[in-house]
Scaffold this motif. Structure first.
Motif, PDB file in Angstrom:
ATOM      1  N   VAL A  40       0.849  -1.200   0.000  1.00 11.18           N
ATOM      2  CA  VAL A  40       0.000   0.000   0.000  1.00 11.18           C
ATOM      3  C   VAL A  40       0.884   1.249   0.000  1.00 11.18           C
ATOM      4  O   VAL A  40       0.659   2.207  -0.749  1.00 11.18           O
ATOM      5  N   PHE A  41       1.936   1.196   0.812  1.00 12.38           N
ATOM      6  CA  PHE A  41       2.863   2.315   0.919  1.00 12.38           C
ATOM      7  C   PHE A  41       3.539   2.567  -0.448  1.00 12.38           C
ATOM      8  O   PHE A  41       3.648   3.705  -0.910  1.00 12.38           O
ATOM      9  N   ARG A  42       3.932   1.472  -1.131  1.00 10.92           N
ATOM     10  CA  ARG A  42       4.604   1.622  -2.434  1.00 10.92           C
ATOM     11  C   ARG A  42       3.656   2.281  -3.433  1.00 10.92           C
ATOM     12  O   ARG A  42       4.039   3.183  -4.176  1.00 10.92           O
ATOM     13  N   GLN A  43       2.381   1.827  -3.446  1.00 12.95           N
ATOM     14  CA  GLN A  43       1.410   2.383  -4.384  1.00 12.95           C
ATOM     15  C   GLN A  43       1.218   3.876  -4.143  1.00 12.95           C
ATOM     16  O   GLN A  43       1.194   4.660  -5.086  1.00 12.95           O
ATOM     17  N   SER A  44       1.082   4.256  -2.863  1.00 14.90           N
ATOM     18  CA  SER A  44       0.854   5.677  -2.564  1.00 14.90           C
ATOM     19  C   SER A  44       2.061   6.500  -2.987  1.00 14.90           C
ATOM     20  O   SER A  44       1.923   7.580  -3.571  1.00 14.90           O
ATOM     21  N   LEU A  45       3.257   5.972  -2.711  1.00 15.24           N
ATOM     22  CA  LEU A  45       4.473   6.722  -3.052  1.00 15.24           C
ATOM     23  C   LEU A  45       4.596   6.878  -4.570  1.00 15.24           C
ATOM     24  O   LEU A  45       4.913   7.964  -5.074  1.00 15.24           O
ATOM     25  N   THR A  46       4.264   5.804  -5.311  1.00 21.39           N
ATOM     26  CA  THR A  46       4.318   5.879  -6.776  1.00 21.39           C
ATOM     27  C   THR A  46       3.361   6.967  -7.269  1.00 21.39           C
ATOM     28  O   THR A  46       3.718   7.776  -8.139  1.00 21.39           O
ATOM     29  N   GLY A  47       2.136   6.989  -6.675  1.00 22.42           N
ATOM     30  CA  GLY A  47       1.145   8.001  -7.065  1.00 22.42           C
ATOM     31  C   GLY A  47       1.675   9.407  -6.827  1.00 22.42           C
ATOM     32  O   GLY A  47       1.585  10.277  -7.718  1.00 22.42           O
ATOM     33  N   ILE A  48       2.263   9.616  -5.656  1.00 24.74           N
ATOM     34  CA  ILE A  48       2.763  10.959  -5.305  1.00 24.74           C
ATOM     35  C   ILE A  48       3.889  11.365  -6.268  1.00 24.74           C
ATOM     36  O   ILE A  48       3.908  12.484  -6.808  1.00 24.74           O
ATOM     37  N   LEU A  49       4.828  10.411  -6.533  1.00 22.14           N
ATOM     38  CA  LEU A  49       5.971  10.737  -7.409  1.00 22.14           C
ATOM     39  C   LEU A  49       5.501  10.992  -8.836  1.00 22.14           C
ATOM     40  O   LEU A  49       6.039  11.855  -9.534  1.00 22.14           O
ATOM     41  N   ASP A 170      14.218   7.236 -12.275  1.00 18.32           N
ATOM     42  CA  ASP A 170      14.520   7.285 -10.835  1.00 18.32           C
ATOM     43  C   ASP A 170      13.231   7.320 -10.020  1.00 18.32           C
ATOM     44  O   ASP A 170      13.098   6.674  -8.995  1.00 18.32           O
ATOM     45  N   THR A 171      12.300   8.129 -10.533  1.00 22.33           N
ATOM     46  CA  THR A 171      11.020   8.260  -9.835  1.00 22.33           C
ATOM     47  C   THR A 171      10.332   6.900  -9.701  1.00 22.33           C
ATOM     48  O   THR A 171       9.710   6.595  -8.695  1.00 22.33           O
ATOM     49  N   LEU A 172      10.448   6.090 -10.766  1.00 21.58           N
ATOM     50  CA  LEU A 172       9.812   4.766 -10.717  1.00 21.58           C
ATOM     51  C   LEU A 172      10.592   3.805  -9.842  1.00 21.58           C
ATOM     52  O   LEU A 172      10.024   2.924  -9.202  1.00 21.58           O
ATOM     53  N   ARG A 173      11.910   4.018  -9.832  1.00 23.21           N
ATOM     54  CA  ARG A 173      12.756   3.073  -9.099  1.00 23.21           C
ATOM     55  C   ARG A 173      12.631   3.250  -7.574  1.00 23.21           C
ATOM     56  O   ARG A 173      12.725   2.293  -6.827  1.00 23.21           O
ATOM     57  N   ILE A 174      12.439   4.507  -7.148  1.00 23.78           N
ATOM     58  CA  ILE A 174      12.447   4.781  -5.685  1.00 23.78           C
ATOM     59  C   ILE A 174      11.440   3.919  -4.921  1.00 23.78           C
ATOM     60  O   ILE A 174      11.812   3.244  -3.970  1.00 23.78           O
ATOM     61  N   PRO A 175      10.115   3.889  -5.336  1.00 19.44           N
ATOM     62  CA  PRO A 175       9.162   3.083  -4.551  1.00 19.44           C
ATOM     63  C   PRO A 175       9.557   1.602  -4.499  1.00 19.44           C
ATOM     64  O   PRO A 175       9.472   0.976  -3.446  1.00 19.44           O
ATOM     65  N   ASP A 176      10.031   1.054  -5.660  1.00 20.42           N
ATOM     66  CA  ASP A 176      10.412  -0.360  -5.666  1.00 20.42           C
ATOM     67  C   ASP A 176      11.607  -0.611  -4.763  1.00 20.42           C
ATOM     68  O   ASP A 176      11.664  -1.609  -4.041  1.00 20.42           O
ATOM     69  N   HIS A 177      12.545   0.340  -4.805  1.00 21.40           N
ATOM     70  CA  HIS A 177      13.732   0.204  -3.970  1.00 21.40           C
ATOM     71  C   HIS A 177      13.340   0.213  -2.490  1.00 21.40           C
ATOM     72  O   HIS A 177      13.782  -0.639  -1.714  1.00 21.40           O
ATOM     73  N   LEU A 178      12.476   1.194  -2.163  1.00 19.27           N
ATOM     74  CA  LEU A 178      12.037   1.286  -0.756  1.00 19.27           C
ATOM     75  C   LEU A 178      11.281   0.037  -0.336  1.00 19.27           C
ATOM     76  O   LEU A 178      11.475  -0.472   0.767  1.00 19.27           O
ATOM     77  N   LEU A 179      10.409  -0.474  -1.258  1.00 19.17           N
ATOM     78  CA  LEU A 179       9.635  -1.672  -0.925  1.00 19.17           C
ATOM     79  C   LEU A 179      10.572  -2.852  -0.662  1.00 19.17           C
ATOM     80  O   LEU A 179      10.379  -3.610   0.298  1.00 19.17           O
ATOM     81  N   ARG A 180      11.613  -2.968  -1.517  1.00 19.24           N
ATOM     82  CA  ARG A 180      12.574  -4.071  -1.317  1.00 19.24           C
ATOM     83  C   ARG A 180      13.241  -3.977   0.048  1.00 19.24           C
ATOM     84  O   ARG A 180      13.325  -4.935   0.793  1.00 19.24           O
ATOM     85  N   GLN A 181      13.684  -2.749   0.374  1.00 19.13           N
ATOM     86  CA  GLN A 181      14.356  -2.535   1.668  1.00 19.13           C
ATOM     87  C   GLN A 181      13.410  -2.898   2.817  1.00 19.13           C
ATOM     88  O   GLN A 181      13.785  -3.552   3.780  1.00 19.13           O
ATOM     89  N   TYR A 182      12.167  -2.442   2.655  1.00 17.55           N
ATOM     90  CA  TYR A 182      11.159  -2.672   3.702  1.00 17.55           C
ATOM     91  C   TYR A 182      10.909  -4.168   3.877  1.00 17.55           C
ATOM     92  O   TYR A 182      10.911  -4.693   4.991  1.00 17.55           O
ATOM     93  N   LEU A 183      10.728  -4.875   2.713  1.00 17.88           N
ATOM     94  CA  LEU A 183      10.436  -6.311   2.806  1.00 17.88           C
ATOM     95  C   LEU A 183      11.603  -7.073   3.418  1.00 17.88           C
ATOM     96  O   LEU A 183      11.409  -8.080   4.097  1.00 17.88           O
ATOM     97  N   LEU A 184      12.836  -6.554   3.174  1.00 20.86           N
ATOM     98  CA  LEU A 184      13.997  -7.219   3.789  1.00 20.86           C
ATOM     99  C   LEU A 184      13.994  -7.060   5.306  1.00 20.86           C
ATOM    100  O   LEU A 184      14.466  -7.929   6.031  1.00 20.86           O
TER     101      LEU A 184
END
Ligand code: ADP
Length: 496
Positions: A40-49, A170-184
């Motif tokens: 949910v957090f990744r989706q919201s961040l993608t929307g904002i970016l 970069d804008t697209l990469r940030i949410p995925d990167h954050l999600l990966r970090q979070y899931l780890l």
């Protein structure tokens, strides 16, 4: 024995299983919640970016319109090359840029834009025909993503197609990167939650452990144990309450059984010893058929008495353990008393006693007829038994505030104050007061007390040695809906 040893292990094992299941459910729920929250957090961040990229592209579009102007019918970049800021801005705009005339003839094409592939003539025409600029997503040959804004610029009837691109990789990469970090980091959080869940499940199940331990102790024979309620009023408190109630009932039943065995063995021992003595003496000393006959007859009398004891004990036991169900109906107990007293009249006359029923009209009470007769018979036979010739026995019935008061009064030998508190106990007899042949079982008043209690009432005794005794039984007022008894008559009458 082996069962009682095995039981706690089974209990504890099942509790451990329950604890494990609770903790596992807790952890699983948390894991699902955490992973869901990440997405949910990744989706919201993608929307904002994305919104932010659109805004930047808007600004770039406006800047492009400010620097790309018509001069003598031609589109020219208009800026001050000496101004480093303007030069940089224009340079940035021209990095991903396509400029064509309305027929699609390329006027300017940056290497950045050509990496996105050529624009089709249909696409250019459709943009020229539409009034509003459009935004599309494009990928270059390396797979990098661009947000492209396409629109037209008009001058004196001529239209030009302009497209600028903004790299948004970069804008697209940030949410995925954050999600990966979070899931780890989720497993680390789950590890903490495993400990917390295990601890909390253990805490929640602690009262169950107490119940299990108490149950084991009870299985070991200690029925007086109780579990202290926690006062939270939750399901566990309800369980503890029910468990304690069960123990109370069990303890009472065990006490009754123990008392019954004690009473029975104690009461039967004496007649058995007597019978044995009588028969032994007869065996050693009797010579004639008549002497043997006499010995057997005496023994038979004692056997009969033993039979009576056993019968009465069983009956009392059934009554006190709730196996006797009362059939209560609204009855005039003055009339019942009168009927019963008439059965005692021969005995009272023989003994030279006066026996009377005193009642001011009908006396209504909700009673079980059979048990009422048993109660009054016991009180009457005692009164007749313990009153000397010439004495007086009265059965008095009164209606007091809806309740029915039954008093059996005599002017007989009375009961010493020290014995009074015990007369309702099983097998209790005030000894040395009665000649042996009249010896009772000591169960009559225990029956009276039980019958009064079973009717929701009580029995009281007043007695003075040498003066007489009064036994008062109070039957409570019936429930208002059932109070159908007529008004007491005003004329006082003597029913005898
Ligand atoms: P029992 O069969 O011995 O009469 P009860 O339970 O009926 O047994 O009475 C218990 C004892 O109470 C009796 O042994 C007797 O001593 C005393 N008692 C009962 N009723 C009377 C009474 N009306 N007057 C004097 N003593 C009584």
């Amino acid at each position: 024995m082996s069962d009682s040893i095995r039981q706690p292990t089974i209990w504890l094992r099942s509790l451990r299983g329950l604890r494990m299941r609770l903790a596992a459910t807790y952890v699983l729920l948390f894991a699902l919640a955490l992973v869901g929250l990440g997405f949910v957090f990744r989706q919201s961040l993608t929307g904002i970016l994305n919104q932010q990229s659109e805004r930047v592209l808007d600004e770039e579009w406006r800047a492009m319109k400010a620097y790309l102007r018509f001069q003598r019918g031609e589109l020219m970049w208009t800026y001050d090359p000496e101004d480093a800021e303007e030069a940089y801005a224009v340079d940035r705009l021209r990095r991903v840029l396509l400029l064509t005339d309305e027929r699609g003839n390329v006027l300017e094409l940056s290497s950045g834009y050509s990496a996105l592939g050529s624009e089709s003539i249909q696409q250019i025409r459709s943009v020229v025909q539409s009034r509003e600029p459009i935004s599309v997503v494009r990928h270059d040959f390396r797979g990098e993503t661009y947000l492209v804004r396409m629109g037209i610029m008009r001058d004196q009837g001529r239209a030009f197609f302009v497209a600028i691109g903004l790299p948004v990789e970069d804008t697209l990469r940030i949410p995925d990167h954050l999600l990966r970090q979070y899931l780890l980091s989720v497993p680390v959080m789950l590890l903490v939650i495993v400990f917390v869940g295990w601890y909390m499940a253990g805490r929640a199940l602690r009262p169950l452990h107490q119940v299990a331990e108490t149950a084991s102790a009870v299985a070991g024979g200690n029925l007086s144990l109780r579990i202290a309620p926690r006062g939270s009023g939750d399901e566990l408190d309800v369980l503890i309450g029910a468990f304690n109630q069960m123990l109370e009932r069990l303890e009472l039943n065990f006490q009754q059984i123990r008392q019954f065995s004690l009473d029975a063995s104690h009461e039967l021992r004496t007649p058995i010893t007597i019978i044995r003595g009588q028969l032994e003496v007869a065996l050693l000393t009797a010579e004639t058929r008549e002497q043997f006959r006499e010995a057997i007859l005496t023994a038979l009398l004692d056997v009969e008495r033993m039979g009576q004891i056993v019968k009465s004990l069983l009956l009392l036991e059934q009554a006190e353990s709730g196996q006797v169900v009362l059939q209560k109906t609204q009855l005039d107990i003055a009339k019942l008393a009168e009927e019963l007293v008439s059965q005692f009249r021969i005995a009272s006359d023989e003994k030279g006693l006066s026996l009377e029923v005193v009642a001011h009209g009908p006396c209504w009470a909700e009673v079980d007829r059979v048990q009422f007769d048993r109660l009054l018979s016991n009180l009457l036979s005692n009164a007749l038994k313990y009153t000397h010739a010439g004495g007086r026995v009265e059965v008095i019935l009164e209606q007091v505030d809806g309740a029915a008061h039954l008093t059996v009064s005599d002017n007989g030998q009375g009961i010493p104050a020290a014995n009074l508190p015990h007369v309702f106990e099983r097998f209790y007899r005030v000894r040395e007061t009665t000649p042996d042949p009249d010896r009772g079982l000591g169960l009559g008043l225990a029956f009276v007390a039980w019958i009064a209690r079973a009717h929701g009432g009580r029995v009281e005794v007043k007695s003075e040695p040498g003066q007489g005794s009064q036994f008062l039984v109070i039957f409570p007022a019936p429930a208002p809906v059932d109070a159908t008894g007529p008004e007491p008559e005003s004329t006082a009458g003597l029913l005898s």
